[in-house]
Design an enzyme around this catalytic site. Structure first.
Site, PDB file in Angstrom:
ATOM      1  N   HIS A 238      25.455  44.870  60.403  1.00 37.74           N
ATOM      2  CA  HIS A 238      24.113  44.549  59.909  1.00 37.74           C
ATOM      3  C   HIS A 238      23.109  44.300  61.032  1.00 37.74           C
ATOM      4  O   HIS A 238      22.035  43.753  60.776  1.00 37.74           O
ATOM      5  CB  HIS A 238      24.179  43.337  58.982  1.00 37.74           C
ATOM      6  CG  HIS A 238      24.982  43.598  57.749  1.00 37.74           C
ATOM      7  ND1 HIS A 238      25.661  42.609  57.065  1.00 37.74           N
ATOM      8  CD2 HIS A 238      25.227  44.751  57.064  1.00 37.74           C
ATOM      9  CE1 HIS A 238      26.284  43.137  56.020  1.00 37.74           C
ATOM     10  NE2 HIS A 238      26.040  44.432  56.005  1.00 37.74           N
TER      11      HIS A 238
ATOM     12  N   CYS B 127       7.183  52.709  65.615  1.00 40.15           N
ATOM     13  CA  CYS B 127       7.578  53.559  66.751  1.00 40.15           C
ATOM     14  C   CYS B 127       9.024  53.369  67.164  1.00 40.15           C
ATOM     15  O   CYS B 127       9.546  54.128  67.979  1.00 40.15           O
ATOM     16  CB  CYS B 127       6.657  53.317  67.947  1.00 40.15           C
ATOM     17  SG  CYS B 127       6.892  51.716  68.769  1.00 40.15           S
TER      18      CYS B 127
ATOM     19  N   SER C 253      34.819  35.854  54.909  1.00 36.64           N
ATOM     20  CA  SER C 253      33.905  36.629  54.077  1.00 36.64           C
ATOM     21  C   SER C 253      34.356  36.605  52.621  1.00 36.64           C
ATOM     22  O   SER C 253      35.532  36.832  52.325  1.00 36.64           O
ATOM     23  CB  SER C 253      33.824  38.084  54.550  1.00 36.64           C
ATOM     24  OG  SER C 253      32.980  38.847  53.702  1.00 36.64           O
ATOM     25  N   SER C 254      33.400  36.362  51.732  1.00 37.38           N
ATOM     26  CA  SER C 254      33.681  36.456  50.304  1.00 37.38           C
ATOM     27  C   SER C 254      33.652  37.900  49.829  1.00 37.38           C
ATOM     28  O   SER C 254      34.052  38.187  48.695  1.00 37.38           O
ATOM     29  CB  SER C 254      32.657  35.636  49.506  1.00 37.38           C
ATOM     30  OG  SER C 254      31.355  36.183  49.678  1.00 37.38           O
TER      31      SER C 254
END
Length: 276
Positions: free
Chosen positions: A125, A136, A225-226
């Site tokens: 991410h 730009c 992490s779920s």
């Protein structure tokens, strides 16, 4: 086996799992960074603890949304920009040095895996310590953006707020209309953290790299992490489809509970401490 017995047996079970699989595909989430002082988004049932984070559509919708985002970010960066890796980050860096990790894929944007010494990392991410121009594509350091924000908004420097996930701060009941957001120094365009907002696609190259490494892995290890966000969950789905063993270190439910070979119901730092 009782829940207490399962809890007591978890460290040895994780060690056995790691020892048995020398090419681990590791996926990490917010739970690995909470011991570094970064709050997570979800509770033990996988539900939001707070309002969902900024979407790309809202950010790009107009100056009010961007002023609110960057004002909160300016306050939150004081903490977020100073966080350090914890023992869990160092444990994974140590396993990589031992040649045990095929790839470390992180959903986090804090850069703490690299700070701990991990090299073969894909920041799925993006990274909060970079800022990208939406016009730009110019990339600058978040520290430089912080200086520009503070210089443009000196009256905001004394504000205090509760730290929130990913460099945010709970700055509410404030008039953001006078907050000045500096433009790109190259083209005058809109500046955004170089992270994937909700509603934004993960760059294809990152996903392709992760798929290639998953194809070479002999097991998957999910940490903190779920898996409620599909961008990470899809790799567990593919690992399961391939028949790879899947271990998960997480307190609370995950979206992939039915697919797990080995659930480890321990705090992340406690579970990974033996590998540091």
């Amino acid at each position: 086996m009782t829940l207490t017995d399962a809890y007591d047996a978890a460290p040895d079970a994780l060690r056995t799992f790691v020892d048995a699989h020398p090419r681990l595909f590791v996926l990490t989430g917010a739970g690995i960074s909470t011991d570094s002082g970064i709050p997570d988004y979800r509770d033990g049932q996988g539900a939001w603890k707070r309002s969902p984070p900024m979407t790309l559509q809202l950010f790009m919708s107009g100056e009010p949304a961007r002023a609110r985002y960057w004002a909160r970010g300016m306050i939150g960066w004081r903490h977020f920009g100073a966080v350090q890796p914890n023992i869990a980050h160092h444990a994974l860096a140590n396993l990589e040095r031992q040649g045990r990790i095929e790839l470390l894929l992180t959903q986090n944007v804090d850069g703490l895996h690299e700070a701990a010494g991990s090299v073969n990392v894909v920041d799925l991410h993006g990274r909060m310590d970079r800022v990208r121009c939406m016009q730009c594509g110019d990339i600058t350091r978040r520290d430089a953006m912080q200086r520009r924000l503070e210089e443009a908004n000196p009256a905001w420097l004394e504000l205090q707020a509760t730290v929130a996930p990913d460099g945010d701060a709970d700055l509410d009941n404030v008039d953001f209309s006078r907050f000045v957001v500096p433009p790109c120094t190259v083209c005058g365009g809109i500046l955004k953290p170089d992270v994937v907002f909700f509603g934004e696609n993960v760059p294809r190259a990152r996903v392709d790299t992760a798929w290639a490494h998953l194809a070479r892995a002999d097991a998957m290890l999910v940490i903190g992490s779920s898996l409620m966000v599909f961008s990470g969950y899809r790799f567990v789905l593919e690992a399961s489809r391939k028949g790879l063993p899947i271990a998960s270190v997480n307190l609370g439910v995950t979206r992939a509970d039915a697919l797990l070979t080995l659930p480890i119901p321990l705090p992340v730092a406690e579970a990974l401490r033996p590998f540091a």
